[in-house]
Motif scaffolding. Structure first.
Motif, PDB file in Angstrom:
ATOM      1  N   PRO A   1       0.844  -1.199   0.000  1.00 58.67           N
ATOM      2  CA  PRO A   1       0.000   0.000   0.000  1.00 58.67           C
ATOM      3  C   PRO A   1       0.884   1.255   0.000  1.00 58.67           C
ATOM      4  O   PRO A   1       1.950   1.273   0.618  1.00 58.67           O
ATOM      5  CB  PRO A   1      -0.782  -0.108   1.314  1.00 58.67           C
ATOM      6  N   ASP A   2       0.452   2.259  -0.710  1.00 58.24           N
ATOM      7  CA  ASP A   2       1.181   3.532  -0.843  1.00 58.24           C
ATOM      8  C   ASP A   2       2.545   3.375  -1.521  1.00 58.24           C
ATOM      9  O   ASP A   2       3.398   4.249  -1.406  1.00 58.24           O
ATOM     10  CB  ASP A   2       1.352   4.227   0.518  1.00 58.24           C
ATOM     11  N   GLY A   3       2.741   2.264  -2.238  1.00 57.77           N
ATOM     12  CA  GLY A   3       3.982   2.077  -2.988  1.00 57.77           C
ATOM     13  C   GLY A   3       3.948   2.876  -4.282  1.00 57.77           C
ATOM     14  O   GLY A   3       2.922   3.461  -4.645  1.00 57.77           O
ATOM     15  N   PRO A   4       5.056   2.920  -4.986  1.00 60.56           N
ATOM     16  CA  PRO A   4       5.098   3.694  -6.226  1.00 60.56           C
ATOM     17  C   PRO A   4       4.191   3.094  -7.300  1.00 60.56           C
ATOM     18  O   PRO A   4       4.013   1.873  -7.354  1.00 60.56           O
ATOM     19  CB  PRO A   4       6.566   3.620  -6.651  1.00 60.56           C
ATOM     20  N   PRO A   5       3.624   3.942  -8.152  1.00 59.12           N
ATOM     21  CA  PRO A   5       2.801   3.427  -9.249  1.00 59.12           C
ATOM     22  C   PRO A   5       3.654   2.710 -10.290  1.00 59.12           C
ATOM     23  O   PRO A   5       4.859   2.932 -10.379  1.00 59.12           O
ATOM     24  CB  PRO A   5       2.155   4.682  -9.840  1.00 59.12           C
ATOM     25  N   VAL A   6       3.011   1.845 -11.069  1.00 60.61           N
ATOM     26  CA  VAL A   6       3.683   1.064 -12.107  1.00 60.61           C
ATOM     27  C   VAL A   6       3.017   1.395 -13.442  1.00 60.61           C
ATOM     28  O   VAL A   6       1.790   1.391 -13.541  1.00 60.61           O
ATOM     29  CB  VAL A   6       3.560  -0.449 -11.805  1.00 60.61           C
TER      30      VAL A   6
ATOM     31  N   ARG B   1      -1.552   0.754  -5.591  1.00 60.22           N
ATOM     32  CA  ARG B   1      -2.360   0.273  -4.463  1.00 60.22           C
ATOM     33  C   ARG B   1      -2.452   1.415  -3.458  1.00 60.22           C
ATOM     34  O   ARG B   1      -1.451   1.979  -3.048  1.00 60.22           O
ATOM     35  CB  ARG B   1      -1.690  -0.951  -3.840  1.00 60.22           C
ATOM     36  N   ASP B   2      -3.695   1.741  -3.067  1.00 56.22           N
ATOM     37  CA  ASP B   2      -3.875   2.871  -2.148  1.00 56.22           C
ATOM     38  C   ASP B   2      -3.590   2.471  -0.700  1.00 56.22           C
ATOM     39  O   ASP B   2      -3.234   1.327  -0.414  1.00 56.22           O
ATOM     40  CB  ASP B   2      -5.260   3.506  -2.315  1.00 56.22           C
ATOM     41  N   THR B   3      -3.747   3.397   0.206  1.00 59.29           N
ATOM     42  CA  THR B   3      -3.448   3.187   1.621  1.00 59.29           C
ATOM     43  C   THR B   3      -4.262   2.036   2.207  1.00 59.29           C
ATOM     44  O   THR B   3      -3.777   1.292   3.049  1.00 59.29           O
ATOM     45  CB  THR B   3      -3.726   4.489   2.405  1.00 59.29           C
ATOM     46  N   ALA B   4      -5.508   1.880   1.752  1.00 63.84           N
ATOM     47  CA  ALA B   4      -6.379   0.809   2.245  1.00 63.84           C
ATOM     48  C   ALA B   4      -6.070  -0.536   1.591  1.00 63.84           C
ATOM     49  O   ALA B   4      -6.703  -1.541   1.922  1.00 63.84           O
ATOM     50  CB  ALA B   4      -7.839   1.184   1.997  1.00 63.84           C
TER      51      ALA B   4
ATOM     52  N   GLY C   1      -5.686  -0.112  -8.060  1.00 66.65           N
ATOM     53  CA  GLY C   1      -6.309   0.797  -9.006  1.00 66.65           C
ATOM     54  C   GLY C   1      -5.565   0.769 -10.333  1.00 66.65           C
ATOM     55  O   GLY C   1      -4.347   0.603 -10.370  1.00 66.65           O
ATOM     56  N   VAL C   2      -6.309   0.906 -11.415  1.00 64.65           N
ATOM     57  CA  VAL C   2      -5.737   1.075 -12.751  1.00 64.65           C
ATOM     58  C   VAL C   2      -6.389   2.325 -13.321  1.00 64.65           C
ATOM     59  O   VAL C   2      -7.599   2.357 -13.522  1.00 64.65           O
ATOM     60  CB  VAL C   2      -5.985  -0.147 -13.651  1.00 64.65           C
ATOM     61  N   VAL C   3      -5.574   3.366 -13.504  1.00 59.83           N
ATOM     62  CA  VAL C   3      -6.090   4.663 -13.929  1.00 59.83           C
ATOM     63  C   VAL C   3      -5.292   5.180 -15.121  1.00 59.83           C
ATOM     64  O   VAL C   3      -4.182   4.714 -15.392  1.00 59.83           O
ATOM     65  CB  VAL C   3      -6.027   5.705 -12.781  1.00 59.83           C
ATOM     66  N   GLY C   4      -5.852   6.173 -15.801  1.00 63.04           N
ATOM     67  CA  GLY C   4      -5.131   6.833 -16.880  1.00 63.04           C
ATOM     68  C   GLY C   4      -3.850   7.446 -16.349  1.00 63.04           C
ATOM     69  O   GLY C   4      -3.804   7.916 -15.208  1.00 63.04           O
ATOM     70  N   GLU C   5      -2.814   7.452 -17.164  1.00 66.24           N
ATOM     71  CA  GLU C   5      -1.503   7.897 -16.685  1.00 66.24           C
ATOM     72  C   GLU C   5      -1.420   9.396 -16.421  1.00 66.24           C
ATOM     73  O   GLU C   5      -0.624   9.837 -15.605  1.00 66.24           O
ATOM     74  CB  GLU C   5      -0.404   7.518 -17.696  1.00 66.24           C
TER      75      GLU C   5
ATOM     76  N   ASN D   1       2.108   8.468  -4.064  1.00 68.66           N
ATOM     77  CA  ASN D   1       1.000   7.641  -3.613  1.00 68.66           C
ATOM     78  C   ASN D   1       0.943   7.805  -2.100  1.00 68.66           C
ATOM     79  O   ASN D   1       1.796   7.309  -1.381  1.00 68.66           O
ATOM     80  CB  ASN D   1       1.259   6.183  -4.002  1.00 68.66           C
ATOM     81  N   GLU D   2      -0.076   8.543  -1.630  1.00 68.55           N
ATOM     82  CA  GLU D   2      -0.122   8.872  -0.206  1.00 68.55           C
ATOM     83  C   GLU D   2      -1.551   9.036   0.278  1.00 68.55           C
ATOM     84  O   GLU D   2      -2.410   9.535  -0.442  1.00 68.55           O
ATOM     85  CB  GLU D   2       0.649  10.171   0.056  1.00 68.55           C
ATOM     86  N   GLU D   3      -1.814   8.607   1.491  1.00 68.46           N
ATOM     87  CA  GLU D   3      -3.071   8.858   2.183  1.00 68.46           C
ATOM     88  C   GLU D   3      -4.305   8.669   1.307  1.00 68.46           C
ATOM     89  O   GLU D   3      -5.137   9.553   1.171  1.00 68.46           O
ATOM     90  CB  GLU D   3      -3.053  10.258   2.794  1.00 68.46           C
ATOM     91  N   GLY D   4      -4.411   7.505   0.667  1.00 68.10           N
ATOM     92  CA  GLY D   4      -5.606   7.157  -0.090  1.00 68.10           C
ATOM     93  C   GLY D   4      -5.684   7.698  -1.494  1.00 68.10           C
ATOM     94  O   GLY D   4      -6.740   7.632  -2.119  1.00 68.10           O
TER      95      GLY D   4
END
Length: 161
Positions: free
Chosen positions: A38-43, A56-59, A63-67, A81-84
């Motif tokens: 959780p709160d790791g760097p995006p890929v 992956r968010d804090t919880a 998630g897979v989102v547009g770049e 990637n921080e606090e949700g």
């Protein structure tokens, strides 16, 4: 094979015939281990011709989102990637795993009107799957036999060819 037919069969970007077909199924996006913390760097992930980010968010939700940020099209890959949420490094706009802007420091009242592309995700069989098609046509999550056994009974890997 006729050149036009070959183009129809291999192009999977948004709006193409094959792209519309492939988006009707759950697509394996990446290994769960690639966004384990959780709160790791995006890929960076490219699915069906679209530049996307997985995170992956804090919880712990994947998630897979547009770049790119909706504001200045800055790559969220360089964000935090921080606090949700995933925060853009340029002006600090922050998005959740559903692509909704949850924080907009300069104009807080506008945040609820802003979003980026986001796709529903499920984790099955050590893989994060994304559904990229129309929401009203979303099928049940993949229930392939190898996805439903315990982790100790399965080995998943990824390789580039």
């Amino acid at each position: 094979m006729h050149q036009d037919m070959a183009e129809v069969l291999v192009r999977t970007g948004p709006g193409t015939p094959m792209g519309r077909l492939m988006r009707r199924y759950w697509v394996p996006a990446l290994l769960r281990s690639e966004i384990a913390a959780p709160d790791g760097p995006p890929v960076r992930v490219k699915l069906l011709g679209e530049p996307l980010l997985a995170w992956r968010d804090t919880a712990g939700r994947p998630g897979v989102v547009g770049e790119f940020c909706a504001h200045r099209r800055t790559s969220l890959f360089f964000g935090r990637n921080e606090e949700g949420g995933l925060r853009c490094s340029y002006h600090g706009w922050k998005y959740d795993v559903d692509g909704k802007c949850i924080e907009l420091p300069s104009e807080p009242q506008t945040a609820s009107k802003v979003s980026i592309k986001a796709y529903p995700c499920v984790e099955r069989g050590g893989i994060v799957w994304a559904y990229m098609g129309p929401p009203q046509l979303k099928p049940a999550a993949p229930e392939l036999e190898w996805c439903m056994v315990p982790d100790s009974h399965r080995y998943v890997s990824k390789r580039w060819q």
